[in-house]
Motif scaffolding. Sequence first.
Motif, PDB file in Angstrom:
ATOM      1  N   GLN A  24      41.946 -29.344 -21.643  1.00  0.00           N
ATOM      2  CA  GLN A  24      41.527 -29.166 -20.256  1.00  0.00           C
ATOM      3  C   GLN A  24      40.141 -29.734 -20.012  1.00  0.00           C
ATOM      4  OE1 GLN A  24      42.027 -25.092 -18.869  1.00  0.00           O
ATOM      5  NE2 GLN A  24      43.791 -25.002 -20.195  1.00  0.00           N
ATOM      6  N   SER A  25      39.207 -29.428 -20.932  1.00  0.00           N
ATOM      7  CA  SER A  25      37.850 -29.881 -20.683  1.00  0.00           C
ATOM      8  C   SER A  25      37.800 -31.407 -20.740  1.00  0.00           C
ATOM      9  CB  SER A  25      36.878 -29.258 -21.676  1.00  0.00           C
ATOM     10  OG  SER A  25      37.318 -29.519 -22.979  1.00  0.00           O
ATOM     11  N   ILE A  60      45.591 -31.113 -17.028  1.00  0.00           N
ATOM     12  CA  ILE A  60      44.744 -30.455 -16.019  1.00  0.00           C
ATOM     13  C   ILE A  60      45.492 -29.199 -15.572  1.00  0.00           C
ATOM     14  CG2 ILE A  60      43.525 -30.691 -13.838  1.00  0.00           C
ATOM     15  CD1 ILE A  60      43.792 -33.775 -14.178  1.00  0.00           C
ATOM     16  N   ASP A  61      44.968 -28.062 -15.925  1.00  0.00           N
ATOM     17  CA  ASP A  61      45.670 -26.797 -15.659  1.00  0.00           C
ATOM     18  C   ASP A  61      45.593 -26.455 -14.171  1.00  0.00           C
ATOM     19  OD1 ASP A  61      46.628 -24.223 -15.487  1.00  0.00           O
ATOM     20  OD2 ASP A  61      45.434 -23.436 -17.152  1.00  0.00           O
ATOM     21  N   THR A  62      46.743 -26.519 -13.505  1.00  0.00           N
ATOM     22  CA  THR A  62      46.785 -26.161 -12.077  1.00  0.00           C
ATOM     23  C   THR A  62      47.666 -24.938 -11.870  1.00  0.00           C
ATOM     24  OG1 THR A  62      48.500 -27.848 -11.856  1.00  0.00           O
ATOM     25  CG2 THR A  62      46.287 -28.430 -11.080  1.00  0.00           C
ATOM     26  N   THR A  63      47.590 -24.016 -12.819  1.00  0.00           N
ATOM     27  CA  THR A  63      48.346 -22.766 -12.681  1.00  0.00           C
ATOM     28  C   THR A  63      47.990 -22.087 -11.360  1.00  0.00           C
ATOM     29  OG1 THR A  63      48.357 -22.472 -15.076  1.00  0.00           O
ATOM     30  CG2 THR A  63      48.814 -20.525 -13.737  1.00  0.00           C
ATOM     31  N   ASN A  64      49.011 -21.737 -10.622  1.00  0.00           N
ATOM     32  CA  ASN A  64      48.830 -21.130  -9.305  1.00  0.00           C
ATOM     33  C   ASN A  64      49.332 -19.693  -9.314  1.00  0.00           C
ATOM     34  OD1 ASN A  64      48.557 -20.648  -6.577  1.00  0.00           O
ATOM     35  ND2 ASN A  64      50.228 -21.990  -5.942  1.00  0.00           N
ATOM     36  N   PRO A  65      48.519 -18.674  -9.054  1.00  0.00           N
ATOM     37  CA  PRO A  65      47.101 -18.784  -8.758  1.00  0.00           C
ATOM     38  C   PRO A  65      46.256 -19.049 -10.008  1.00  0.00           C
ATOM     39  CG  PRO A  65      47.784 -16.471  -8.822  1.00  0.00           C
ATOM     40  CD  PRO A  65      48.997 -17.288  -9.045  1.00  0.00           C
ATOM     41  N   PRO A  66      45.058 -19.599  -9.860  1.00  0.00           N
ATOM     42  CA  PRO A  66      44.365 -19.951  -8.613  1.00  0.00           C
ATOM     43  C   PRO A  66      44.713 -21.345  -8.068  1.00  0.00           C
ATOM     44  CG  PRO A  66      42.921 -20.327 -10.487  1.00  0.00           C
ATOM     45  CD  PRO A  66      44.204 -19.788 -11.040  1.00  0.00           C
ATOM     46  N   GLY A  67      45.347 -22.206  -8.863  1.00  0.00           N
ATOM     47  CA  GLY A  67      45.735 -23.522  -8.376  1.00  0.00           C
ATOM     48  C   GLY A  67      44.843 -24.643  -8.878  1.00  0.00           C
ATOM     49  N   ASN A  68      43.611 -24.688  -8.398  1.00  0.00           N
ATOM     50  CA  ASN A  68      42.665 -25.744  -8.823  1.00  0.00           C
ATOM     51  C   ASN A  68      43.198 -27.154  -8.633  1.00  0.00           C
ATOM     52  OD1 ASN A  68      40.563 -24.020  -9.632  1.00  0.00           O
ATOM     53  ND2 ASN A  68      41.568 -23.651 -11.607  1.00  0.00           N
ATOM     54  N   ASP A 119      50.594 -28.029  -8.139  1.00  0.00           N
ATOM     55  CA  ASP A 119      50.408 -26.733  -8.795  1.00  0.00           C
ATOM     56  C   ASP A 119      51.601 -26.418  -9.692  1.00  0.00           C
ATOM     57  OD1 ASP A 119      52.004 -26.477  -6.416  1.00  0.00           O
ATOM     58  OD2 ASP A 119      51.830 -24.303  -6.545  1.00  0.00           O
ATOM     59  N   VAL A 120      51.357 -25.535 -10.648  1.00  0.00           N
ATOM     60  CA  VAL A 120      52.429 -25.125 -11.572  1.00  0.00           C
ATOM     61  C   VAL A 120      52.449 -23.598 -11.677  1.00  0.00           C
ATOM     62  CG1 VAL A 120      52.304 -27.240 -12.956  1.00  0.00           C
ATOM     63  CG2 VAL A 120      50.921 -25.266 -13.624  1.00  0.00           C
ATOM     64  N   VAL A 121      53.557 -23.087 -12.178  1.00  0.00           N
ATOM     65  CA  VAL A 121      53.619 -21.638 -12.416  1.00  0.00           C
ATOM     66  C   VAL A 121      52.935 -21.327 -13.753  1.00  0.00           C
ATOM     67  CG1 VAL A 121      55.705 -21.225 -11.049  1.00  0.00           C
ATOM     68  CG2 VAL A 121      55.930 -21.830 -13.455  1.00  0.00           C
TER      69      VAL A 121
END
Length: 479
Positions: A24-25, A60-68, A119-121
């Motif tokens: 991620q970083s 790139i972690d777009t776990t929703n929530p929060p989404g990012n 976004d992803v779960v």
Amino acid sequence: MVLSERSPGACRLLVLALFDLLAQSAAWAKAPAACPRAMHLEAAEIQAEAVCLLRQYVAIDTTNPPGNELATAKFLKAYLKREGIESQIFESAPGRANLYARVRGDGSAKALMLVHHMDVVPASVTDWSVPPFAGLERDGYVWGRGTLDNKGPGLMEVLAVVMVKRLQLPLSRDLVLLAVADEEQGGGKGARYMVAEHADLFKDVEFALNEGGLMVQLDAKHRLNALEFAQKVPLWLKVTATGPAGHASAPKPAAATHVLVRALARLEQFQFPITVVPEVQTVFTYRANALPPAEQDAWRHLETSLQDEAFRTKFMADPRNALMVRNSIAITMLSGSTKENVLGPEASAVIDLRLLPGQDPKAVIARLQEVMQEPAVKVESLLSSTAHASPLDTVLAQAIAKLVEHHEPGAKVTPNFIAGFTDCNTLRAAGIICYGFMPMHLPLPEIERVHGNDERILISDFVEATLQMHELVREVAGR
Ligand SMILES: [Zn+2]
């Protein structure tokens, strides 16, 4: 090797989590790293670029929530900029963003839009056999949350358009790329926000392609080439009971938790009446063609057939059928007291209903209040919508049928009605003809990984689907 059958030890989990963090970083620090550029519509070249992009996109972690999703929007924007495609980012909330790009045609026809969600779960590291946000490539797959839903298909769309631009192919229609936030939570910060706040961006968009339909390998011989044109819509409700608070050693029937449980028990037992809406009849009329002649008539007149008990029992025994003729109710989030021996003043539940087209949410809520028989229970709507369908006699539907037939002579596209929901419904409400269709081939067990564990995409199919998406775009928007 079946990766999911390994049981991870604590040490390994730590390593996996560390991998995740590093991945991620890295993605945040320098997104996107340069990838090989395909200059020809040739599988090996497309593969090198597509896999390189997908691995970074998934990382790139777009776990929703929060989404990012702002991070992924920037990632896509930087990539498109290198290709000379200008894009705009629309922030719907802090860290939440949507990306919109347009490649111009000659204006002789209205735009075609390719839509996906960024976004992803959530993915739990402990349940996966690989780190879910590392973008790992192994055994011919790219692994990770979002590889199928929906970052992989999203990149098929992006690459299909990028190749049009790179090869300088002339267009009649503008090609619009829309990457949205928040689909997995109803789209309030994504498609719904875009359509409500930036309607002007879509006023000349005639067609949209989105998730929701693909080529499902049912078994060795049978494939369903599904084209989603209509769907159920969500009605999310919060049900709250209030009552006297106090010590749990002296329980009261009027306590909030007790009232709520009684109301929910009645709700759980309740079933909506069977209803055959025209969109669903269309699907079954189409499916009837594949049945023996003696059985066709019953499927062509479902409303009447379902009044016959024997037919109804057989039909409803398949849960996929049952979902298509009835609103569904699922009780999801529960909250009550915060302490073992305390009766709290409030208890609540979230109910996820999925409504057939033509249902009035207000009438549904009124019906549920009757069913619960607890007048003191308050019902609040969290998400409400009405269902819209797209017509099936369009040039886009014809182009999809042609594509399918081209790659598998004799194969047909099947119109599909889905019990889930996608952003297509929001786009349909805005007057856009939207289909759920991706030229991906998935065996049924792979579909289980969507929102499940060890989600992955077969690289060879990812590449083939990207090429087919490009072919479809050219068929519809090329000159
Ligand atoms: Zn999705």
